[in-house]
Scaffold this active site. Structure first.
Site, PDB file in Angstrom:
ATOM      1  CG  ASP A  40      -2.059 -22.303  -0.813  1.00  0.00           C
ATOM      2  OD1 ASP A  40      -1.152 -21.812  -1.518  1.00  0.00           O
ATOM      3  OD2 ASP A  40      -1.871 -22.733   0.334  1.00  0.00           O
ATOM      4  CE1 TYR A  83       9.696 -12.234  -2.615  1.00  0.00           C
ATOM      5  CE2 TYR A  83      11.626 -10.852  -2.960  1.00  0.00           C
ATOM      6  CZ  TYR A  83      10.257 -11.021  -2.991  1.00  0.00           C
ATOM      7  OH  TYR A  83       9.438  -9.983  -3.394  1.00  0.00           O
ATOM      8  CB  ILE A 111       6.758  -1.626  -1.738  1.00  0.00           C
ATOM      9  CG1 ILE A 111       7.491  -1.580  -3.103  1.00  0.00           C
ATOM     10  CG2 ILE A 111       5.425  -0.888  -1.803  1.00  0.00           C
ATOM     11  CD1 ILE A 111       7.917  -0.207  -3.582  1.00  0.00           C
ATOM     12  CE  LYS A 163       8.828 -11.777  -6.184  1.00  0.00           C
ATOM     13  NZ  LYS A 163       7.482 -11.517  -6.723  1.00  0.00           N
TER      14      LYS A 163
END
Ligand SMILES: NC(=O)c1ccc[n+]([C@@H]2O[C@H](COP(=O)([O-])OP(=O)(O)OC[C@H]3O[C@@H](n4cnc5c(N)ncnc54)[C@H](OP(=O)(O)O)[C@@H]3O)[C@@H](O)[C@H]2O)c1
Length: 264
Positions: free
Chosen positions: A70, A160, A193, A164
């Site tokens: 993990d 998120y 995607i 990034k």
């Protein structure tokens, strides 16, 4: 010590060498791992569950080593590169494709989810790249997977996007300082995607719909955003990752693969 192109040319392209891949259990990382196997690479693949990785190793049992980990666990994570390097006899390349997104609108962003996304999407790829570069004795190549969300905001993706955007900065910083050792560091920056990552119902969907209907509605909305009129495929991101792995004069760059999303 500075390493020129001849040093790498002597031992073949990184994509056919000894490669560590995270996120290889599904989606983009899986497509990259499969393409690397087709090129003859020897892989160490990382995921949290054995089953999907076993189905990958069945494709080339003598060329795939499985590492269960993990990535949000810092101490477990620190074992990955030593184990991969020992199993493969060194390392020529590292592809960091694992990632996590927790869709939360701004009022509902919680600190645990923010920390998890920073840990898996930014801290782990950065620390693994540092560790991988240390064992790349004859130079090497590192590819990270960032996101257009680092540059273009979308609802419910704040944490998120922060992770990034940090990863893009990480790529440039690593590239600069690792260049004298012949280690190149680049990123693919995908748009939308079609993987399990975007097939999660997001906050704000119309009430009264089933999860499957909400996801279908989301996907349709995402398709409409794309100048090319469709979602990307994992194989199309893999193609860019493989290009960057072997592009001997490219370092510190993020290659956008987004169907025109950022242009629009
Ligand atoms: N899909 C998109 O639209 C899109 C766009 C831009 C960027 N990306 C990025 O592309 C990369 C691949 O995403 P994807 O779309 O292929 O997602 P996906 O289908 O959800 O796969 C995510 C992968 O990350 C691994 N992972 C997640 N959390 C982990 C953890 N704590 N420890 C170890 N492994 C973990 C998963 O492995 P397990 O088997 O352990 O769950 C899985 O292999 C990610 O970095 C993502 O942020 C995706």
């Amino acid at each position: 010590m500075s390493m020129g192109p001849d040093a790498l040319a002597d031992c073949g392209p990184p994509s056919a060498g000894r490669v560590l891949v995270t996120g290889a259990s599904r989606g983009i990382g899986r497509a990259i791992a499969e393409e690397l196997l087709l090129r003859g690479a020897h892989l160490a693949v990382v995921g949290r569950a054995a089953d999907p990785l076993l189905s990958l190793s069945a494709e080339a049992p003598d060329r795939v080593t499985i590492v269960i980990c993990d990535l949000s666990n810092a101490s477990a994570r620190s074992e990955i590169v030593p184990r991969a390097a020992e199993a493969l006899g060194g390392l020529d390349a590292f592809v960091s494709a694992a990632g996590v997104i927790r869709y939360q609108a701004v009022p509902y962003v919680d600190e645990d989810a923010l920390r998890e996304q920073l840990e898996v999407n930014l801290v782990a790829p950065t620390m693994l790249a540092q560790a991988a570069a240390r064992v790349m004795q004859r130079g090497g190549s590192i590819v990270q997977i960032t996101s257009t969300l680092a540059r273009r905001a979308a609802p419910s993706t704040l944490a998120y996007a922060i992770s990034k955007a940090g990863l893009e900065a990480s790529v440039r910083g690593l590239a600069l300082e690792l260049a004298p050792r012949g280690v190149r560091v680049n990123a693919v920056c995908p748009g939308v995607i079609d993987t399990s990552m975007i097939r999660t119902p997001r906050p704000g969907a119309a009430a009264g719909l089933s999860d499957a209907q909400r996801v279908e509605e989301q996907l349709e909305e995402l398709r409409r955003l794309q100048p090319l009129g469709r979602l990307g495929a994992s194989a199309e991101v893999a193609e860019a990752a493989l290009y960057l792995l072997d592009a001997s004069f490219v370092t510190g760059t993020c290659l956008t693969v987004d169907g025109g999303l950022l242009a629009g």
